[in-house]
Design an enzyme around this catalytic site. Sequence first.
Site, PDB file in Angstrom:
ATOM      1  N   CYS A 178     -19.352  -3.529  45.587  1.00  0.00           N
ATOM      2  CA  CYS A 178     -18.474  -3.320  44.434  1.00  0.00           C
ATOM      3  C   CYS A 178     -19.127  -2.365  43.440  1.00  0.00           C
ATOM      4  O   CYS A 178     -20.349  -2.274  43.344  1.00  0.00           O
ATOM      5  CB  CYS A 178     -18.145  -4.645  43.759  1.00  0.00           C
ATOM      6  SG  CYS A 178     -19.559  -5.504  43.037  1.00  0.00           S
ATOM      7  N   THR A 204      10.619 -27.385  61.784  1.00  0.00           N
ATOM      8  CA  THR A 204      11.531 -26.466  61.097  1.00  0.00           C
ATOM      9  C   THR A 204      10.749 -25.427  60.306  1.00  0.00           C
ATOM     10  O   THR A 204      11.072 -24.231  60.328  1.00  0.00           O
ATOM     11  CB  THR A 204      12.483 -27.236  60.163  1.00  0.00           C
ATOM     12  OG1 THR A 204      13.256 -28.157  60.938  1.00  0.00           O
ATOM     13  CG2 THR A 204      13.412 -26.287  59.425  1.00  0.00           C
ATOM     14  N   LEU A 257      -3.653 -34.292  54.187  1.00  0.00           N
ATOM     15  CA  LEU A 257      -3.977 -32.859  54.225  1.00  0.00           C
ATOM     16  C   LEU A 257      -5.323 -32.555  53.573  1.00  0.00           C
ATOM     17  O   LEU A 257      -5.526 -31.478  53.007  1.00  0.00           O
ATOM     18  CB  LEU A 257      -2.870 -32.026  53.563  1.00  0.00           C
ATOM     19  CG  LEU A 257      -1.462 -32.183  54.143  1.00  0.00           C
ATOM     20  CD1 LEU A 257      -0.488 -31.249  53.431  1.00  0.00           C
ATOM     21  CD2 LEU A 257      -1.453 -31.927  55.644  1.00  0.00           C
ATOM     22  N   TRP A 273      -1.673 -40.350  68.463  1.00  0.00           N
ATOM     23  CA  TRP A 273      -2.129 -38.948  68.342  1.00  0.00           C
ATOM     24  C   TRP A 273      -1.861 -38.258  69.665  1.00  0.00           C
ATOM     25  O   TRP A 273      -2.188 -38.809  70.720  1.00  0.00           O
ATOM     26  CB  TRP A 273      -3.622 -38.906  68.038  1.00  0.00           C
ATOM     27  CG  TRP A 273      -3.971 -39.473  66.709  1.00  0.00           C
ATOM     28  CD1 TRP A 273      -4.420 -40.731  66.434  1.00  0.00           C
ATOM     29  CD2 TRP A 273      -3.918 -38.783  65.461  1.00  0.00           C
ATOM     30  NE1 TRP A 273      -4.661 -40.872  65.100  1.00  0.00           N
ATOM     31  CE2 TRP A 273      -4.360 -39.688  64.482  1.00  0.00           C
ATOM     32  CE3 TRP A 273      -3.555 -37.505  65.085  1.00  0.00           C
ATOM     33  CZ2 TRP A 273      -4.443 -39.350  63.140  1.00  0.00           C
ATOM     34  CZ3 TRP A 273      -3.645 -37.164  63.762  1.00  0.00           C
ATOM     35  CH2 TRP A 273      -4.081 -38.071  62.798  1.00  0.00           C
ATOM     36  N   ASP A 292       5.525 -38.508  57.910  1.00  0.00           N
ATOM     37  CA  ASP A 292       4.149 -38.810  58.313  1.00  0.00           C
ATOM     38  C   ASP A 292       3.225 -39.205  57.170  1.00  0.00           C
ATOM     39  O   ASP A 292       2.140 -39.733  57.418  1.00  0.00           O
ATOM     40  CB  ASP A 292       3.540 -37.589  59.031  1.00  0.00           C
ATOM     41  CG  ASP A 292       4.270 -37.238  60.315  1.00  0.00           C
ATOM     42  OD1 ASP A 292       4.949 -38.128  60.866  1.00  0.00           O
ATOM     43  OD2 ASP A 292       4.167 -36.079  60.754  1.00  0.00           O
ATOM     44  N   THR A 327       6.007 -32.180  70.691  1.00  0.00           N
ATOM     45  CA  THR A 327       5.102 -32.623  69.635  1.00  0.00           C
ATOM     46  C   THR A 327       5.245 -34.102  69.295  1.00  0.00           C
ATOM     47  O   THR A 327       4.343 -34.673  68.681  1.00  0.00           O
ATOM     48  CB  THR A 327       5.365 -31.820  68.354  1.00  0.00           C
ATOM     49  OG1 THR A 327       6.702 -32.062  67.898  1.00  0.00           O
ATOM     50  CG2 THR A 327       5.178 -30.329  68.602  1.00  0.00           C
ATOM     51  N   GLU A 334     -25.383  -8.544  48.396  1.00  0.00           N
ATOM     52  CA  GLU A 334     -26.327  -7.449  48.230  1.00  0.00           C
ATOM     53  C   GLU A 334     -27.412  -7.798  47.225  1.00  0.00           C
ATOM     54  O   GLU A 334     -28.608  -7.548  47.448  1.00  0.00           O
ATOM     55  CB  GLU A 334     -25.607  -6.174  47.772  1.00  0.00           C
ATOM     56  CG  GLU A 334     -24.520  -5.691  48.703  1.00  0.00           C
ATOM     57  CD  GLU A 334     -23.144  -6.236  48.336  1.00  0.00           C
ATOM     58  OE1 GLU A 334     -23.026  -7.454  48.080  1.00  0.00           O
ATOM     59  OE2 GLU A 334     -22.184  -5.457  48.310  1.00  0.00           O
TER      60      GLU A 334
END
Length: 334
Positions: free
Chosen positions: A78, A270, A207, A173, A203, A164, A55
Amino acid sequence: MDDAEHMRRAMALAATVRTRTAPNPWVGCVVVPSGDAARVVFEGATAPPGGPHAEVAALAAAGSTAQGATLVVTLEPCAHHGRTPPCTDAIIEAGVARVVIGTEDPDEHVAGRGIAALRAAGIEVTVGVAADEVTEQLAPYLKHRRTGRPWVVLKMAASLDGRTAAPDGTSRWVTGEAARRDVHRLRARSDAVLVGAGTVRADDPQLTVRLDDEDPTGPGQAEPMRVVLGTAPAGARVHPALELSGALEDVLGELGRRGVLQLLVEGGATVAHDFHAAGLVDRYVVYLAPVFFGGDDARPLFAGHGAGTIADVWKGRLLSVERLGEDLRVEVAA
């Protein structure tokens, strides 16, 4: 343009800052001057924490033309002092005549106070324009403010027969480059990425977000927090990582306290099963590759007990199916 069209423009602005505002919400705003000046619309989006809210940015762009204008914003302004002064003060001081809001802010510091402050100042306020679309865009923020927990996205990749990895554990892949790039966009939009310690040992994932500057999600995004359920080996590439254990509800509570609005769960089977079985997933994103493992000995999406009878099968709501290269991206809402 009508209110809904202006709101969708505000949403488009919010989308441009989606990866840079957490733990604040990604908000877009347009200021529509009155009279002949209405042909020109002034725009703003929330800056990173400590910077101006949408804003204030839009009002700064509008300058004196904000007097008597309509301000259209995706989330309730706010009305409290945080890192920045209240947006309601700026709106009132600018002389805005009307405010159009997509959805109310459930944050305990706002929760209707912004709307009340604007109306008390004599400003006309309309709430709920394109509310379903805005709520979808802000879903992680809204859930976090209502529950203290992050919005949970479970990402999985599989063959068309739902597997998978091969029986020996090899899996890279299953999907192609376009699907893998989309996973990086998911990471960029998430505040934390979670895997189990078993996946780390098997693996050794990084990440991290790996997008080039030409990708619209790429520039300026922060790396998500890396979270491991259990203990990762000392030399694992996932480090530095937050290692957590215990009930998943407690894990989500801890991440919520750390300001995580969206959590991306990446496995393994899992961990995926446990989040799903506990009813803790808000959104499923499944990448399907046009391959078959061709037997029941390959590894499944979920490792654990499933529905014992057809009456107990979990049913979600299909949101989208998109082709990414040779693969399909399927998104399902809980």
